[in-house]
Design an enzyme around this catalytic site. Sequence first.
Site, mmCIF file in Angstrom:
data_model
loop_
_atom_site.group_PDB
_atom_site.id
_atom_site.type_symbol
_atom_site.label_atom_id
_atom_site.label_comp_id
_atom_site.label_asym_id
_atom_site.label_seq_id
_atom_site.Cartn_x
_atom_site.Cartn_y
_atom_site.Cartn_z
ATOM 1 N N TRP A 61 0.842 -1.203 0.000
ATOM 2 C CA TRP A 61 0.000 0.000 0.000
ATOM 3 C C TRP A 61 0.868 1.240 0.000
ATOM 4 O O TRP A 61 2.049 1.182 0.342
ATOM 5 C CB TRP A 61 -1.032 -0.004 1.142
ATOM 6 C CG TRP A 61 -0.536 -0.220 2.550
ATOM 7 C CD1 TRP A 61 0.670 -0.734 2.945
ATOM 8 C CD2 TRP A 61 -1.246 0.048 3.758
ATOM 9 N NE1 TRP A 61 0.747 -0.793 4.308
ATOM 10 C CE2 TRP A 61 -0.417 -0.326 4.843
ATOM 11 C CE3 TRP A 61 -2.512 0.575 4.027
ATOM 12 C CZ2 TRP A 61 -0.813 -0.192 6.179
ATOM 13 C CZ3 TRP A 61 -2.900 0.707 5.363
ATOM 14 C CH2 TRP A 61 -2.060 0.318 6.427
ATOM 15 N N ASN A 62 0.245 2.363 -0.429
ATOM 16 C CA ASN A 62 0.947 3.641 -0.537
ATOM 17 C C ASN A 62 0.167 4.729 0.176
ATOM 18 O O ASN A 62 -1.057 4.648 0.280
ATOM 19 C CB ASN A 62 1.062 4.079 -1.997
ATOM 20 C CG ASN A 62 1.830 3.108 -2.853
ATOM 21 O OD1 ASN A 62 3.008 2.862 -2.630
ATOM 22 N ND2 ASN A 62 1.158 2.535 -3.842
ATOM 23 N N HIS A 69 -7.044 19.339 -7.580
ATOM 24 C CA HIS A 69 -7.315 19.634 -8.988
ATOM 25 C C HIS A 69 -6.259 18.999 -9.898
ATOM 26 O O HIS A 69 -5.745 19.635 -10.814
ATOM 27 C CB HIS A 69 -7.432 21.156 -9.191
ATOM 28 C CG HIS A 69 -8.562 21.733 -8.402
ATOM 29 N ND1 HIS A 69 -9.771 22.095 -8.973
ATOM 30 C CD2 HIS A 69 -8.702 21.951 -7.072
ATOM 31 C CE1 HIS A 69 -10.589 22.532 -8.022
ATOM 32 N NE2 HIS A 69 -9.959 22.452 -6.858
ATOM 33 N N HIS A 73 -10.724 15.742 -12.910
ATOM 34 C CA HIS A 73 -11.225 16.143 -11.592
ATOM 35 C C HIS A 73 -12.497 16.975 -11.687
ATOM 36 O O HIS A 73 -12.891 17.428 -12.756
ATOM 37 C CB HIS A 73 -10.135 16.877 -10.799
ATOM 38 C CG HIS A 73 -9.803 18.232 -11.340
ATOM 39 N ND1 HIS A 73 -8.825 18.456 -12.263
ATOM 40 C CD2 HIS A 73 -10.327 19.453 -11.057
ATOM 41 C CE1 HIS A 73 -8.751 19.740 -12.535
ATOM 42 N NE2 HIS A 73 -9.658 20.374 -11.838
ATOM 43 N N ASP A 75 -14.690 20.197 -10.177
ATOM 44 C CA ASP A 75 -14.631 21.509 -9.512
ATOM 45 C C ASP A 75 -15.956 21.747 -8.793
ATOM 46 O O ASP A 75 -17.017 21.770 -9.439
ATOM 47 C CB ASP A 75 -14.484 22.646 -10.537
ATOM 48 C CG ASP A 75 -13.094 22.762 -11.149
ATOM 49 O OD1 ASP A 75 -12.159 22.085 -10.697
ATOM 50 O OD2 ASP A 75 -12.965 23.566 -12.103
ATOM 51 N N HIS A 79 -14.791 26.287 -5.089
ATOM 52 C CA HIS A 79 -13.444 26.466 -5.658
ATOM 53 C C HIS A 79 -13.172 27.933 -6.012
ATOM 54 O O HIS A 79 -12.048 28.388 -5.938
ATOM 55 C CB HIS A 79 -13.326 25.592 -6.917
ATOM 56 C CG HIS A 79 -12.032 25.698 -7.656
ATOM 57 N ND1 HIS A 79 -10.801 25.782 -7.043
ATOM 58 C CD2 HIS A 79 -11.764 25.734 -8.999
ATOM 59 C CE1 HIS A 79 -9.848 25.845 -7.955
ATOM 60 N NE2 HIS A 79 -10.400 25.840 -9.140
HETATM 61 MN MN MN Z 1 -10.119 22.525 -11.211
#
Ligand code: MN
Length: 258
Positions: A61-62, A69, A73, A75, A79
């Site tokens: 795992w990490n 963003h 993605h 918004d 934002h």
């Molecule tokens: Mn954005």
Amino acid sequence: MPVLDALVAALRLSSIEVIDLTAPLSADTPVIKLPEPFGNTIPLSLQEISRYDDRGPGWYWNNITTGEHTGTHFDAPVHWVTGREGLDVAQVPASQLIAPAVVLDFSAEAAADPDFLLEIDHIKKWEGEHGSLPEGGWMLYRTGWDVRSGSQEQFLNANETGPHTPGVSVECARWLAGHAPIMGFGTETVGTDAGTAHSFDPPFPCHSMLLGAGKYGLTQLQNLARLPATGAVVIAGPLPIVGGSGSPCRALALVERS
Ligand code: MN
């Protein structure tokens, strides 16, 4: 047949196809670059916790580090300063994360002019051929920019005057925010605004006006070329980051094949 049973059967038979609109998320995924003195987002990075070793013999795992963003993605209204009283990304109702979508293809125009701007007349002409923009749905703006997403340099397409990527005019952004029935606006570029939108009046009109109107943004989409002009359903799933301004998201489209 109940609708959900019909959906599952159609998915199994591929009469409904699932198209991934999401860019792979890695350290190489392009991110926006703002000039001094503005702060900047960071690309994705992974910090290994364990990988079948002394730190965890049976598991890998990490920890992940990235901006809200980064990559494909979502918004949220909060934002932008114009939407500061609006919803954060965790407050977006789940029912809005599945919505109809239309695709307006201006890839030829963007290939001819990277600073191409969508105007109200372009949308009116499209509506004349395909019908009205969807009530409560997404308007997705195809520019062919996704083919550049393997390279930060090609994706941002910047020179000494700044970035040059297609977008939307101020008048058109105002119309999308105030008059169009859409819930949100999606693009293939690094953000919802044109590369030159820092110089518009107001600057970044899509961010300013759409988020200010409580609408949403969806960026760095891929594979819009595989969607029909009308009839797709988009599932856009940002993480519910409490108080967050946006989130990397998995964006999927369901498309009916005849
Ligand atoms: Mn954005």
